[in-house]
Scaffold this active site. Structure first.
Site, mmCIF file in Angstrom:
data_model
loop_
_atom_site.group_PDB
_atom_site.id
_atom_site.type_symbol
_atom_site.label_atom_id
_atom_site.label_comp_id
_atom_site.label_asym_id
_atom_site.label_seq_id
_atom_site.Cartn_x
_atom_site.Cartn_y
_atom_site.Cartn_z
ATOM 1 N N ALA A 148 0.801 -1.225 0.000
ATOM 2 C CA ALA A 148 0.000 0.000 0.000
ATOM 3 C C ALA A 148 0.836 1.279 0.000
ATOM 4 O O ALA A 148 0.281 2.378 -0.034
ATOM 5 C CB ALA A 148 -0.945 0.009 1.200
ATOM 6 N N LYS A 149 2.164 1.161 0.025
ATOM 7 C CA LYS A 149 3.023 2.349 -0.035
ATOM 8 C C LYS A 149 2.951 2.962 -1.438
ATOM 9 O O LYS A 149 2.554 2.308 -2.409
ATOM 10 C CB LYS A 149 4.466 1.981 0.287
ATOM 11 C CG LYS A 149 4.688 1.373 1.661
ATOM 12 C CD LYS A 149 4.332 2.296 2.798
ATOM 13 C CE LYS A 149 4.685 1.651 4.137
ATOM 14 N NZ LYS A 149 4.135 2.424 5.264
#
Length: 364
Positions: free
Chosen positions: A185-186
């Site tokens: 999710a970065k």
């Protein structure tokens, strides 16, 4: 309407053909650990940040551990950091039996307040770990100046800020060592766990290269105590593809952030980005007074939200031994009670953001 918070499925679909080929090549070659893609990625990461050395590793937490191990942090050493961050920042300090020393945050950026650091330095202080939260770097010049004055190392925890800039310099290349995370999710995420460390110090780079493979100087010869901290080749291959599109995705995140800020202007305090910084918008976070109600009502409308982070580290049960209490870091405590993150990814549509804001405004 149902909104996707990070939209990892679309992130894959956009580069599906390239990613599938990259994965197939690794499988065909069957070099699953320390394959060619790992070294190709390290070269790309170094070029992107303009750091002399980029060393991939298993995740962002291990990146912090590698940095501190290379700096020979010992039990009882003190490391100054922020209480308003993901636990890995302070957890890794405690894991090495060092002592996290917290400093409150700046109320605008939510990053460590550089003006409060010097007062916390003692003869046990060995390093400072500023966190580049939500995609924006802290005010690094005064932090580095304090570190130089007291002969301290600076480790930038850039898990949320890869690609951000401070006075034209890239995140992960503004301090003794920089670290980042490639959690899915970065802003730059792989399909599992991954991370990297960066430095311009060749000696530190060589130590971390060795330490990520159990301290080996050559196979079965161990110069240091290390860890099993390698990034696997499949993840490196995926990141190599995503790196080719990353600059464009940063632009798209900025466009999404700009749309939010325009739509929310005058309705709520929008995120502040310092004039000398750029953000990669790992999160788009605002503050609301009745957060639980806002989250609940938005969820009913198909709008996911997240809280980064609901309880500052100095009040977490695992850190009670440090002796902090409610009121010690009032800004961190207030922000943690009010902060809420809206959906943020490069694929947000204008119509989706208008819907999110329309529903949010009804609740303010």
């Amino acid at each position: 309407m149902k909104i996707d918070f990070a939209n990892l499925k679309l992130a894959y679909q956009e580069q599906k053909e390239e990613i599938d080929i990259a994965i197939k090549n690794v499988i065909d070659n069957s070099s699953f650990i320390m394959g060619e893609a790992v070294f190709n990625l390290e070269e790309k990461l170094a070029n992107f940040t303009e750091a002399e050395h980029a060393i991939t590793c298993s995740n962002g937490t291990d990146a912090l551990l590698l940095a501190m191990m290379a700096l020979e942090i010992q039990p009882g050493d003190e490391i100054i950091t922020t209480p308003f961050t993901f636990i890995a920042t302070a957890e890794t300090i405690a894991f090495l039996k060092a002592i996290p020393v917290f400093v409150d945050i700046d109320e605008q950026t939510y990053n460590i307040d550089a003006s409060k650091i010097e007062a916390k330095i003692t003869n046990k202080t060995k390093a400072i770990i500023p966190v580049s939260l939500y995609g924006q770097m802290p005010d690094m010049d005064p932090i580095n100046a304090i570190a130089q004055k007291y002969n301290l190392a600076v480790i930038e925890d850039g898990a949320q800020s890869f690609g951000a800039t401070y006075k034209g310099k890239k995140s992960c290349n503004v301090s003794t060592i920089g670290t980042t995370s490639f959690f899915p999710a970065k802003p730059l995420g792989c399909f599992g766990d991954g991370g990297a460390v960066f430095t311009n110090d060749a000696a530190l780079a060589n130590k971390m290269i060795s330490m990520r493979i159990h301290g080996q100087s050559q196979r079965y010869y161990h110069q240091y105590i290390g860890m099993g901290g390698r990034l696997d080749t499949l993840q490196a291959a995926i990141l190599n593809v995503k790196m080719e599109h990353y600059k464009n995705n940063i632009k798209r995140r900025q466009q999404a952030a700009d749309r939010y800020s325009t739509l929310l202007e005058g309705k709520v305090s929008t995120p502040f980005v310092a004039e000398n910084c750029t953000s990669v918008w790992a999160q788009y976070s605002i503050r609301v007074l009745d957060r639980d109600l806002v989250q609940s009502k938005l969820k009913e409308k198909g709008i996911p939200t997240a809280v980064h982070y609901p309880k500052p580290l100095h009040l977490q049960q695992c850190f009670l031994y440090l002796g902090y209490k409610i009121g010690d870091f009032p800004i961190s405590e207030q922000v943690s009670a009010e902060i809420i993150s809206l959906p943020m990814n490069p694929y947000l549509l204008d119509v989706e953001q208008k819907y999110i804001v329309e529903e949010l405004i009804k609740l303010l």
